[in-house]
Structure formats: structure tokens, C-alpha cells
Design an enzyme around this catalytic site. Sequence first.
Site, PDB file in Angstrom:
ATOM      1  N   CYS A 111       0.813  -1.225   0.000  1.00  0.00           N
ATOM      2  CA  CYS A 111       0.000   0.000   0.000  1.00  0.00           C
ATOM      3  C   CYS A 111       0.844   1.271   0.000  1.00  0.00           C
ATOM      4  O   CYS A 111       0.315   2.360  -0.252  1.00  0.00           O
ATOM      5  CB  CYS A 111      -0.951   0.009   1.189  1.00  0.00           C
ATOM      6  SG  CYS A 111      -2.098  -1.367   1.191  1.00  0.00           S
ATOM      7  N   HIS A 247      -2.201   7.752   2.665  1.00  0.00           N
ATOM      8  CA  HIS A 247      -2.845   6.499   2.252  1.00  0.00           C
ATOM      9  C   HIS A 247      -4.203   6.377   2.951  1.00  0.00           C
ATOM     10  O   HIS A 247      -4.304   6.531   4.172  1.00  0.00           O
ATOM     11  CB  HIS A 247      -1.940   5.313   2.602  1.00  0.00           C
ATOM     12  CG  HIS A 247      -2.603   3.992   2.410  1.00  0.00           C
ATOM     13  ND1 HIS A 247      -3.377   3.692   1.298  1.00  0.00           N
ATOM     14  CD2 HIS A 247      -2.625   2.863   3.185  1.00  0.00           C
ATOM     15  CE1 HIS A 247      -3.842   2.460   1.411  1.00  0.00           C
ATOM     16  NE2 HIS A 247      -3.408   1.947   2.547  1.00  0.00           N
ATOM     17  N   ASN A 277     -10.424   1.431   1.141  1.00  0.00           N
ATOM     18  CA  ASN A 277      -8.968   1.349   1.027  1.00  0.00           C
ATOM     19  C   ASN A 277      -8.629   0.688  -0.314  1.00  0.00           C
ATOM     20  O   ASN A 277      -8.931  -0.488  -0.524  1.00  0.00           O
ATOM     21  CB  ASN A 277      -8.437   0.513   2.203  1.00  0.00           C
ATOM     22  CG  ASN A 277      -6.926   0.319   2.172  1.00  0.00           C
ATOM     23  OD1 ASN A 277      -6.268   0.605   1.183  1.00  0.00           O
ATOM     24  ND2 ASN A 277      -6.391  -0.193   3.268  1.00  0.00           N
TER      25      ASN A 277
HETATM   26  N1  ACO Z   1     -18.458  -5.836  11.485  1.00  0.00           N
HETATM   27  C1  ACO Z   1     -18.819  -6.000  12.780  1.00  0.00           C
HETATM   28  N2  ACO Z   1     -17.961  -6.434  13.721  1.00  0.00           N
HETATM   29  C2  ACO Z   1     -16.698  -6.701  13.352  1.00  0.00           C
HETATM   30  C3  ACO Z   1     -16.260  -6.551  12.007  1.00  0.00           C
HETATM   31  C4  ACO Z   1     -17.204  -6.108  11.055  1.00  0.00           C
HETATM   32  N3  ACO Z   1     -16.889  -5.920   9.759  1.00  0.00           N
HETATM   33  N4  ACO Z   1     -14.957  -6.895  11.935  1.00  0.00           N
HETATM   34  C5  ACO Z   1     -14.579  -7.252  13.177  1.00  0.00           C
HETATM   35  N5  ACO Z   1     -15.615  -7.131  14.023  1.00  0.00           N
HETATM   36  C6  ACO Z   1     -15.649  -7.405  15.452  1.00  0.00           C
HETATM   37  C7  ACO Z   1     -14.576  -8.372  15.884  1.00  0.00           C
HETATM   38  O1  ACO Z   1     -14.995  -9.689  15.690  1.00  0.00           O
HETATM   39  C8  ACO Z   1     -14.392  -8.008  17.333  1.00  0.00           C
HETATM   40  O2  ACO Z   1     -15.433  -8.599  18.067  1.00  0.00           O
HETATM   41  P1  ACO Z   1     -15.193  -9.127  19.567  1.00  0.00           P
HETATM   42  O3  ACO Z   1     -14.827  -7.914  20.364  1.00  0.00           O
HETATM   43  O4  ACO Z   1     -16.498  -9.718  19.920  1.00  0.00           O
HETATM   44  O5  ACO Z   1     -14.059 -10.113  19.467  1.00  0.00           O
HETATM   45  C9  ACO Z   1     -14.616  -6.495  17.355  1.00  0.00           C
HETATM   46  O6  ACO Z   1     -15.339  -6.185  16.139  1.00  0.00           O
HETATM   47  C10 ACO Z   1     -13.336  -5.681  17.409  1.00  0.00           C
HETATM   48  O7  ACO Z   1     -12.469  -6.141  16.379  1.00  0.00           O
HETATM   49  P2  ACO Z   1     -11.054  -5.479  16.153  1.00  0.00           P
HETATM   50  O8  ACO Z   1     -10.369  -6.149  15.006  1.00  0.00           O
HETATM   51  O9  ACO Z   1     -10.327  -5.419  17.449  1.00  0.00           O
HETATM   52  O10 ACO Z   1     -11.478  -4.005  15.710  1.00  0.00           O
HETATM   53  P3  ACO Z   1     -10.623  -2.710  15.635  1.00  0.00           P
HETATM   54  O11 ACO Z   1     -11.227  -1.688  16.475  1.00  0.00           O
HETATM   55  O12 ACO Z   1      -9.153  -2.948  15.773  1.00  0.00           O
HETATM   56  O13 ACO Z   1     -10.862  -2.256  14.111  1.00  0.00           O
HETATM   57  C11 ACO Z   1      -9.705  -2.186  11.993  1.00  0.00           C
HETATM   58  C12 ACO Z   1     -10.399  -3.062  13.051  1.00  0.00           C
HETATM   59  C13 ACO Z   1     -10.735  -1.243  11.410  1.00  0.00           C
HETATM   60  C14 ACO Z   1      -9.157  -3.089  10.887  1.00  0.00           C
HETATM   61  C15 ACO Z   1      -8.593  -1.378  12.655  1.00  0.00           C
HETATM   62  O14 ACO Z   1      -7.759  -2.203  13.420  1.00  0.00           O
HETATM   63  C16 ACO Z   1      -7.750  -0.643  11.648  1.00  0.00           C
HETATM   64  O15 ACO Z   1      -8.180   0.314  11.064  1.00  0.00           O
HETATM   65  N6  ACO Z   1      -6.474  -1.036  11.439  1.00  0.00           N
HETATM   66  C17 ACO Z   1      -5.533  -0.328  10.614  1.00  0.00           C
HETATM   67  C18 ACO Z   1      -5.859  -0.267   9.154  1.00  0.00           C
HETATM   68  C19 ACO Z   1      -5.784  -1.588   8.475  1.00  0.00           C
HETATM   69  O16 ACO Z   1      -5.337  -2.576   9.040  1.00  0.00           O
HETATM   70  N7  ACO Z   1      -6.199  -1.615   7.232  1.00  0.00           N
HETATM   71  C20 ACO Z   1      -6.140  -2.805   6.481  1.00  0.00           C
HETATM   72  C21 ACO Z   1      -5.266  -2.753   5.315  1.00  0.00           C
HETATM   73  S1  ACO Z   1      -3.658  -2.533   5.633  1.00  0.00           S
HETATM   74  C22 ACO Z   1      -3.143  -1.277   4.656  1.00  0.00           C
HETATM   75  O17 ACO Z   1      -3.852  -0.594   4.035  1.00  0.00           O
HETATM   76  C23 ACO Z   1      -1.727  -1.094   4.576  1.00  0.00           C
END
Ligand code: ACO
Length: 320
Positions: A111, A247, A277
Site C-alpha cells: 500500500c 494512504h 482502502n
Molecule cells: N463488522 C462487525 N464487527 C466486526 C467486524 C465487522 N466488519 N470486523 C470485526 N468485528 C468485530 C470483531 O470480531 C471483534 O469482536 P469481539 O470484540 O467480539 O471479538 C470487534 O469487532 C473488534 O475487532 P477489532 O479487530 O479489534 O477491531 P478494531 O477496532 O481494531 O478495528 C480495523 C479493526 C478497522 C481493521 C482497525 O484495526 C484498523 O483500522 N487497522 C488499521 C488499518 C488496516 O489494518 N487496514 C487494512 C489494510 S492494511 C493497509 O492498508 C496497509
Amino acid sequence: MKILGTGSALPKHTVTNDMLSEYVDTNDEWISTRTGIKSRQIITTERFEELAALAGQRAIEAAGLVPEDIDFIICHNVCNVYVTPSLASLVQGILGIKGPNCPTMDLNSACAGFIYGLDICDAFIETGRAKHILYICAEEVTRMVDWTQRETCVLFGDAAGAMVLGKGEPMLARRLTSTPMPDVIYYRLPCEATPFETGPGIDTHMPMQLKGREVFRMAVTSAQRDITDTIKSAGLTPDDIDHYLLHQANMRIIDAIKQNLDLPDERFHHNIERRGNTSSASIPVLLDEIVREGKVKRGDLLLFNGFGAGFVTGTAIVRY
Ligand code: ACO
């Protein structure tokens, strides 16, 4: 290096968060509060390489050139069905740019790749090795995820962003970093079986896996460090930068960086709410949108910052 023209192309099918809840257990509230994403474009009937070529054609037109003026095509792409030939080579054929004097190649720095590729374009242009480079970042990330895994499939969209680069002022500053952390974000495709391979190997297919929280932390920390260092190394201050294009992975990451720099909101452009994304395509698509909206004028300073699987980061300052 000067950005002579920009272009972009998006699939015609827009998918809202509510539409995704038909396929996985998710909802608009979770996706929009966690990521800022409301909708994204996803490839349906389009051919990926044609989408990339269309973005390229629009950039050539915006530059006031014709395809025959292009003497190098560089594409950045993480994954598409053609491992070989390169996407750049396919685009050359679609645009009808005859050989043999227009070399083509693909790059892959996940990315953050737009900035890695831009640095290479700068080197080719500034050393006189190329006069007009067509540079395209095109991604169909929605075909890298498992559509039963709500943690990943809701995050991405497909897109192509392009630009034509020619002689101008060299890039003012850049910082590229890489830290080997292959388990933070990865996607594995199987290769063909051979009668000789006997080891355990890692050839098994694995749709995109990501440790979201770790990515989030690393993205914010590295972006704050790299943006500050790059601005300083150009002999500038954060206030000198007219447009920050980061990004588009998560609106909360963009907000955290914005707060740290304490600059007006309008300097931080974003389209993640409409595009999701789109990996390396996110910054060039965003640039094309703000250029076409008339928000960027010649002489403005642009700062690009991205991060991705590796873990890699890239930051660059370019005069528009
Ligand atoms: N809908 C509803 N619930 C969901 C979803 C969804 N789509 N996805 C996960 N959950 C649930 C999980 O199962 C978890 O449930 P639990 O608490 O009962 O176990 C809860 O939501 C929390 O999940 P987390 O993964 O801890 O959520 P987080 O707050 O970390 O958000 C996210 C996830 C949005 C991916 C965040 O970590 C993030 O933005 N990370 C950085 C960006 C990223 O990784 N982008 C991906 C591409 S990488 C790149 O572009 C280089």
C-alpha cells in the site's frame, strides 16, 4: 519531475456498508465508526487491465499528450490474475503504444507503493532516462480477501490512479523505510505443484490476513515520524505544505496525524468514505479528484505518505 497530468478510473458498481451486511455479519455503524468508510467501488464486469489503461488514458489526455509521446510505462500493482506479462505491458497493448522503444515494468511495495514508484519515476526523469513516464497504480484488493471474513472484506475497494510525469523540479525530499514483519499483513497464492517439492513449504493459499490493531499503531507512529523528518529534510515546516495526501486506510489514522500536526482540516484530503482502502491506488486517485475539483494549483507543495505490508512506509514532497 513534474506531474503533467492525472487520471483515474473506478469500477461502476458502488457497494454501501448496508449492502455488505447481506454477505457478512456487519453493519454501517461498525464500519463507519471504526474506519470512516461508507461505500466503495468493486469490480464486477470490468477487466482490471482495462480499468488501469483507462486511468492512464485520462492522465495522458490531461497532460495534453498522445499515447505515442509516452516512452516508459511503470505500473504499481500488488496482485491481479496476470503474474506475467506485467500490467504495464498489458496497458501498453490496450493503449496501442507500439514497441519497441517504450519499456514497461511493474513494481510492488504494497500500500506504500505509490511513493516508492514515484521515487523511481523521479530518478528516471531527472537523469534524462525517460521523457514522459506513464505511471499507474491499479489494485483490485477486493479479490484478495475472503468474502466470509468480515474483519477484512469490508475495508477495501478497487481503483486505478495514474499520472504522466515529465521534466521539472526534482522531488524535494523523500523517506522510504522497510521493517521485516511478514505476519502483520499478508496474502498467499499457491504456485503450481512440482514432483520435486518435498519440504513443508508455505505454498498454501491464504486470503488476506491482517493484524488490524498492530497495523493501526505502526501506521500512526511511523507516519508522524516520517512526515516530520521528511518536511525537516526539505528545509520546510508543516505549514509550508499545501496538501497532505495520506494512504486512505482508515479515517482515524488520518485524523490522528492531522491532530499531531495541528493544521487546518482542509489541507488533509480524503476520499476513504466513498472509495474504501484501494491500496497503492488510494493516493493517486485522491490526487486526481482534488486536481479535477480545482483544489490544487501549480506551485503548490504536495506531501504523500503511505504504509503497507512489509512493513513498509513511504513519504515524499513534490511541487505540483
Ligand atoms: N463488522 C462487525 N464487527 C466486526 C467486524 C465487522 N466488519 N470486523 C470485526 N468485528 C468485530 C470483531 O470480531 C471483534 O469482536 P469481539 O470484540 O467480539 O471479538 C470487534 O469487532 C473488534 O475487532 P477489532 O479487530 O479489534 O477491531 P478494531 O477496532 O481494531 O478495528 C480495523 C479493526 C478497522 C481493521 C482497525 O484495526 C484498523 O483500522 N487497522 C488499521 C488499518 C488496516 O489494518 N487496514 C487494512 C489494510 S492494511 C493497509 O492498508 C496497509
